[in-house]
Design a protein around this motif. Sequence first.
Motif, PDB file in Angstrom:
ATOM      1  N   UNK A   1       0.578  -1.320   0.332  1.00 24.19           N
ATOM      2  CA  UNK A   1       0.244   0.090  -0.233  1.00 24.19           C
ATOM      3  C   UNK A   1       1.087   1.161  -0.175  1.00 24.19           C
ATOM      4  N   UNK A   2       0.390   2.380  -0.940  1.00 27.58           N
ATOM      5  CA  UNK A   2       1.113   3.314  -1.585  1.00 27.58           C
ATOM      6  C   UNK A   2       0.836   4.040  -0.244  1.00 27.58           C
ATOM      7  N   UNK A   3       2.498   5.446  -0.125  1.00 29.83           N
ATOM      8  CA  UNK A   3       2.723   6.091   0.505  1.00 29.83           C
ATOM      9  C   UNK A   3       2.746   7.265  -0.258  1.00 29.83           C
ATOM     10  N   UNK A   4       1.982   8.628  -0.726  1.00 34.03           N
ATOM     11  CA  UNK A   4       0.891   8.615  -0.224  1.00 34.03           C
ATOM     12  C   UNK A   4      -0.247   8.278  -0.890  1.00 34.03           C
ATOM     13  N   UNK A   5      -0.880   8.001  -1.277  1.00 33.88           N
ATOM     14  CA  UNK A   5      -1.626   7.924  -2.282  1.00 33.88           C
ATOM     15  C   UNK A   5      -2.681   6.255  -1.860  1.00 33.88           C
TER      16      UNK A   5
ATOM     17  N   UNK B   1      -2.838  17.035  -1.563  1.00 31.36           N
ATOM     18  CA  UNK B   1      -2.062  17.254  -0.408  1.00 31.36           C
ATOM     19  C   UNK B   1      -2.799  15.965   0.507  1.00 31.36           C
ATOM     20  N   UNK B   2      -1.468  15.587   1.078  1.00 35.26           N
ATOM     21  CA  UNK B   2      -1.423  14.559   2.043  1.00 35.26           C
ATOM     22  C   UNK B   2      -1.838  14.576   3.496  1.00 35.26           C
ATOM     23  N   UNK B   3      -2.739  13.426   3.592  1.00 29.28           N
ATOM     24  CA  UNK B   3      -3.676  13.350   5.484  1.00 29.28           C
ATOM     25  C   UNK B   3      -3.211  12.235   5.983  1.00 29.28           C
ATOM     26  N   UNK B   4      -2.146  12.067   7.246  1.00 31.14           N
ATOM     27  CA  UNK B   4      -2.693  11.217   7.710  1.00 31.14           C
ATOM     28  C   UNK B   4      -3.800  11.175   8.273  1.00 31.14           C
ATOM     29  N   UNK B   5      -4.803  10.077   8.632  1.00 28.45           N
ATOM     30  CA  UNK B   5      -6.038   9.464   9.338  1.00 28.45           C
ATOM     31  C   UNK B   5      -5.493   8.794  10.676  1.00 28.45           C
ATOM     32  N   UNK B   6      -4.128   8.662  10.652  1.00 31.10           N
ATOM     33  CA  UNK B   6      -3.674   7.557  12.134  1.00 31.10           C
ATOM     34  C   UNK B   6      -4.078   8.971  13.044  1.00 31.10           C
ATOM     35  N   UNK B   7      -5.149   9.242  13.603  1.00 33.40           N
ATOM     36  CA  UNK B   7      -5.303  10.394  14.504  1.00 33.40           C
ATOM     37  C   UNK B   7      -6.455   9.926  16.086  1.00 33.40           C
TER      38      UNK B   7
END
Length: 406
Positions: free
Chosen positions: A174-178, A378-384
């Motif tokens: 699985x890809x960073x950032x997509x 923009x890259x958003x991480x939802x690991x929050x």
Amino acid sequence: MSSCISKRMLSIKQSQTLEIASKTRKMKSDNIDVISLGVGESEFDTPIHVKYSAIKSIVEGDTKYTDVGGKIELREAICKKFSDDYNLSYNSDEVIVSAGAKQVLFNLFFVTLNPAEEVILIKPYWNSYVEMVNAIGGKVVFVDSVQEDNFSLNLTRLEASISDKTKWILLNYPNNPTGKILLKNEIEGVILLLKKYPHVNLILDEIYEYITFNSAGEYCNFQSYMKNNFLKDRIFFINGVSKTYSMTGWRIGYGVGNSDIIKAMRIIQSHTTSNPSSISQAAALSAIVSSKEFIQVHLESWRKKRDILFDALVSIKGVKCSKSQGAFYLFPDFSYFLGQLTKEKKEIKTSVDLSMYLLESAKISTIPGEVFGKKEHLRFSYAVDEKKLDIAVSNLLLAMKNLSFN
Ligand code: PLP
């Protein structure tokens, strides 16, 4: 003293993701409540049994140099993982453990790339690949993938980018950032290319290996095509415990592939870091051999958060976004907003401006797409934490409403 800096360093940029993280930390230390959707790490803590294994290793005196390429029991556990997960047979001489997947990659490029030899990367890309290849004097060749096409691998473009200097195709899924995962037709297409061009080899960066929410039947992997050692000598796996086990700070990554390459990587590692931390290796061993049940809990949480963020993003007029199937990122296209003005009449010219605007006005940190070679995103991480994500989403929606063309 700046005249002491080598010419080589002039072509290398600091990791911009880390720069944004440090700016966010600074705002936090100034008591500004910033919600970080920028940094690429799990919000969950390292599992408790892993922590205890590390404590035990310290108490029992496991505090000296280890085998350069990692403790034999850890390398054997990695071989067992490949056998359990994919029915593929590797021995411990085909495995190296380093200080994070980053060091594995650096060692790999260092021992395999002659000057100007090429590494093909898919755009958007994780920027450390580019800087590492440049640092070593190799050359990066980009193959574009686009939002409209759900970032699918364009095999025609990929083939066109192969030259007689190509050493590696590097794929990260699985890809960073997509957050994209690989599909069957893409894997089969790459395998055909490897057959057609025997001088080309493949790096598979699988650091997000277990973080997928694909619907049944959709997910596919190269390993299932590697029966009877097919292509075994030409595929090099990169992996580690950072993302899956919430262990970014422990710095343990590993590489699995051709034993001659591993041997060369051990040599360079012996002269640089000697070995990864003995204590972190004990922790990584415990993580790899123990039950993975907790991952399911994390995945359910991430799937829910992905949906919350995805629904919010696509509700913003002008935003285009693919629903990622893995990692913990969304990579929406904000091109509609470039050229718009803030309430203070400041123009948003680039995704860096947009990221800065969101940091200042919505108190959320994101990573500008420039970093990944896509300046409209923009890259958003939802690991929050979910409550924080809810606040971030409300702030985001409000901030985006405050942009306009006049
Ligand atoms: N590969 C990719 C695609 C990543 O996103 C990262 C970290 O963000 C790494 C490798 C590095 O992982 P590690 O923390 O193990 O060095």
